[in-house]
Scaffold this motif. Structure first.
Motif, PDB file in Angstrom:
ATOM      1  N   GLY A 129      43.013  57.150  35.236  1.00 29.40           N
ATOM      2  CA  GLY A 129      41.679  56.966  34.675  1.00 29.40           C
ATOM      3  C   GLY A 129      41.052  55.648  35.090  1.00 29.40           C
ATOM      4  O   GLY A 129      41.419  55.052  36.103  1.00 29.40           O
ATOM      5  N   LYS A 130      40.102  55.194  34.277  1.00 22.95           N
ATOM      6  CA  LYS A 130      39.362  53.975  34.616  1.00 22.95           C
ATOM      7  C   LYS A 130      39.321  52.968  33.468  1.00 22.95           C
ATOM      8  O   LYS A 130      38.523  52.038  33.478  1.00 22.95           O
ATOM      9  CB  LYS A 130      37.957  54.312  35.091  1.00 22.95           C
ATOM     10  N   ASP A 131      40.182  53.149  32.464  1.00 21.38           N
ATOM     11  CA  ASP A 131      40.212  52.187  31.362  1.00 21.38           C
ATOM     12  C   ASP A 131      40.532  50.806  31.924  1.00 21.38           C
ATOM     13  O   ASP A 131      41.427  50.653  32.747  1.00 21.38           O
ATOM     14  CB  ASP A 131      41.261  52.592  30.322  1.00 21.38           C
ATOM     15  N   GLY A 132      39.782  49.820  31.496  1.00 23.33           N
ATOM     16  CA  GLY A 132      39.924  48.450  31.997  1.00 23.33           C
ATOM     17  C   GLY A 132      38.760  48.023  32.865  1.00 23.33           C
ATOM     18  O   GLY A 132      38.503  46.837  33.030  1.00 23.33           O
ATOM     19  N   LEU A 133      38.017  48.986  33.416  1.00 21.99           N
ATOM     20  CA  LEU A 133      36.913  48.649  34.319  1.00 21.99           C
ATOM     21  C   LEU A 133      35.797  47.906  33.585  1.00 21.99           C
ATOM     22  O   LEU A 133      35.343  46.855  34.038  1.00 21.99           O
ATOM     23  CB  LEU A 133      36.370  49.904  34.992  1.00 21.99           C
ATOM     24  N   ILE A 134      35.351  48.414  32.458  1.00 23.78           N
ATOM     25  CA  ILE A 134      34.264  47.756  31.713  1.00 23.78           C
ATOM     26  C   ILE A 134      34.695  46.359  31.275  1.00 23.78           C
ATOM     27  O   ILE A 134      33.957  45.386  31.426  1.00 23.78           O
ATOM     28  CB  ILE A 134      33.839  48.611  30.503  1.00 23.78           C
ATOM     29  N   GLY A 135      35.899  46.243  30.760  1.00 26.35           N
ATOM     30  CA  GLY A 135      36.411  44.937  30.347  1.00 26.35           C
ATOM     31  C   GLY A 135      36.565  43.978  31.506  1.00 26.35           C
ATOM     32  O   GLY A 135      36.318  42.772  31.370  1.00 26.35           O
ATOM     33  N   SER A 136      36.968  44.482  32.667  1.00 28.06           N
ATOM     34  CA  SER A 136      37.111  43.636  33.856  1.00 28.06           C
ATOM     35  C   SER A 136      35.762  43.105  34.319  1.00 28.06           C
ATOM     36  O   SER A 136      35.650  41.938  34.702  1.00 28.06           O
ATOM     37  CB  SER A 136      37.784  44.418  34.989  1.00 28.06           C
ATOM     38  N   LEU A 137      34.755  43.948  34.290  1.00 25.16           N
ATOM     39  CA  LEU A 137      33.408  43.497  34.656  1.00 25.16           C
ATOM     40  C   LEU A 137      32.942  42.390  33.714  1.00 25.16           C
ATOM     41  O   LEU A 137      32.359  41.390  34.152  1.00 25.16           O
ATOM     42  CB  LEU A 137      32.433  44.684  34.633  1.00 25.16           C
ATOM     43  N   GLN A 138      33.217  42.541  32.418  1.00 22.47           N
ATOM     44  CA  GLN A 138      32.854  41.499  31.446  1.00 22.47           C
ATOM     45  C   GLN A 138      33.637  40.217  31.706  1.00 22.47           C
ATOM     46  O   GLN A 138      33.103  39.115  31.587  1.00 22.47           O
ATOM     47  CB  GLN A 138      33.087  42.008  30.014  1.00 22.47           C
ATOM     48  N   MET A 139      34.911  40.358  32.072  1.00 30.21           N
ATOM     49  CA  MET A 139      35.733  39.181  32.350  1.00 30.21           C
ATOM     50  C   MET A 139      35.154  38.391  33.520  1.00 30.21           C
ATOM     51  O   MET A 139      35.049  37.168  33.465  1.00 30.21           O
ATOM     52  CB  MET A 139      37.182  39.596  32.624  1.00 30.21           C
ATOM     53  N   ASN A 140      34.775  39.094  34.574  1.00 28.65           N
ATOM     54  CA  ASN A 140      34.144  38.418  35.716  1.00 28.65           C
ATOM     55  C   ASN A 140      32.842  37.752  35.302  1.00 28.65           C
ATOM     56  O   ASN A 140      32.553  36.623  35.717  1.00 28.65           O
ATOM     57  CB  ASN A 140      33.895  39.416  36.858  1.00 28.65           C
ATOM     58  N   HIS A 141      32.055  38.433  34.496  1.00 32.11           N
ATOM     59  CA  HIS A 141      30.775  37.899  34.028  1.00 32.11           C
ATOM     60  C   HIS A 141      30.950  36.607  33.227  1.00 32.11           C
ATOM     61  O   HIS A 141      30.136  35.691  33.318  1.00 32.11           O
ATOM     62  CB  HIS A 141      30.053  38.957  33.186  1.00 32.11           C
ATOM     63  N   MET A 142      32.047  36.512  32.467  1.00 29.26           N
ATOM     64  CA  MET A 142      32.281  35.349  31.608  1.00 29.26           C
ATOM     65  C   MET A 142      33.098  34.251  32.297  1.00 29.26           C
ATOM     66  O   MET A 142      33.442  33.259  31.672  1.00 29.26           O
ATOM     67  CB  MET A 142      32.989  35.786  30.320  1.00 29.26           C
ATOM     68  N   GLY A 143      33.418  34.421  33.583  1.00 29.72           N
ATOM     69  CA  GLY A 143      34.105  33.370  34.328  1.00 29.72           C
ATOM     70  C   GLY A 143      35.612  33.494  34.404  1.00 29.72           C
ATOM     71  O   GLY A 143      36.286  32.604  34.923  1.00 29.72           O
ATOM     72  N   GLY A 144      36.166  34.589  33.884  1.00 31.13           N
ATOM     73  CA  GLY A 144      37.606  34.800  33.954  1.00 31.13           C
ATOM     74  C   GLY A 144      38.016  35.384  35.295  1.00 31.13           C
ATOM     75  O   GLY A 144      37.200  35.564  36.193  1.00 31.13           O
ATOM     76  N   ASN A 145      39.293  35.683  35.433  1.00 30.14           N
ATOM     77  CA  ASN A 145      39.836  36.265  36.662  1.00 30.14           C
ATOM     78  C   ASN A 145      40.411  37.643  36.378  1.00 30.14           C
ATOM     79  O   ASN A 145      41.030  37.851  35.335  1.00 30.14           O
ATOM     80  CB  ASN A 145      40.970  35.392  37.218  1.00 30.14           C
ATOM     81  N   VAL A 146      40.237  38.536  37.338  1.00 28.21           N
ATOM     82  CA  VAL A 146      40.822  39.873  37.254  1.00 28.21           C
ATOM     83  C   VAL A 146      41.686  40.068  38.486  1.00 28.21           C
ATOM     84  O   VAL A 146      41.235  39.871  39.612  1.00 28.21           O
ATOM     85  CB  VAL A 146      39.732  40.966  37.197  1.00 28.21           C
ATOM     86  N   ILE A 147      42.947  40.438  38.245  1.00 31.17           N
ATOM     87  CA  ILE A 147      43.850  40.733  39.351  1.00 31.17           C
ATOM     88  C   ILE A 147      44.451  42.115  39.119  1.00 31.17           C
ATOM     89  O   ILE A 147      44.551  42.583  37.984  1.00 31.17           O
ATOM     90  CB  ILE A 147      44.916  39.632  39.552  1.00 31.17           C
ATOM     91  N   VAL A 148      44.821  42.777  40.209  1.00 35.75           N
ATOM     92  CA  VAL A 148      45.143  44.196  40.140  1.00 35.75           C
ATOM     93  C   VAL A 148      46.407  44.497  40.930  1.00 35.75           C
ATOM     94  O   VAL A 148      46.613  43.949  42.021  1.00 35.75           O
ATOM     95  CB  VAL A 148      43.971  45.014  40.730  1.00 35.75           C
TER      96      VAL A 148
END
Length: 188
Positions: A129-148
């Protein structure tokens, strides 16, 4: 919230136990980082993921069933039939809603992004699925890091691929290599 430590949210689903074990086998930091593991769980089957992960790390692994203050040096593992959110440095527990689709990772990652901002790190491991995508976009928006997790190493590629295809993750690697990156980033 202005935090002095990193918080790493880890989202996983199908195939994620293997990825989580490999990741924690290689984690060497702990003093200035907290880990929160959010997975897709069956509502009526008690999860023992906290016990499984405790075999792969020297850090304390705590099963989250009630509200708890987040403290660096711990691994927090979500229990079944709930969702969790961060609010001013506390993990807040809510009963999972009745809808079939599980969005526990999006719920947690969004709150992590809002609470920890640039001290937030999101990791997406194996899962469908795609759970985590919306939260990851918010994380990038707020200055955090997303790694996969590299989709080629994931048992189930859906969740990692959704981030790779729709977001701009900071890093795409196998779980052991993701752990090495966290060791460097969080030891500063």
């Amino acid at each position: 919230m202005n935090n002095s430590f990193f918080t790493v949210g880890i989202g996983a689903s199908a195939g994620g136990q293997k990825s989580l074990s490999e990741f924690f086998n290689h984690i060497k930091v702990g003093k200035n980082v907290a880990f929160v593991v959010v997975t897709h769980l069956m509502r009526d089957r008690k999860s023992i993921l906290n016990l499984i992960l405790s075999e792969h790390t020297s850090l304390p692994v705590l099963r989250v069933e009630n509200d708890i203050r987040i403290i660096p040096g711990n691994i927090y593992v979500m229990a079944e039939n709930i969702t969790i959110e961060l609010e001013q440095g506390w993990i807040r527990v809510k009963k999972r809603d009745i809808k079939i689709e599980n969005d526990a990772i999006d719920i947690f990652f969004t709150s992590l992004a809002n609470d920890f901002k640039e001290k937030a790190i999101g990791i997406i491991l194996s899962g469908g699925g795609k759970d985590g995508l919306i939260g990851s976009l918010q994380m990038n928006h707020m200055g955090g890091n997303v790694i996969v997790e590299d989709p080629e190493s994931a048992e189930v590629k859906g969740m990692p691929l959704s981030i790779v295809n729709w977001d701009h993750p900071t890093l795409i690697r196998k779980p052991a290599e993701l752990a090495a990156e966290i060791n460097v980033l969080c030891s500063l």
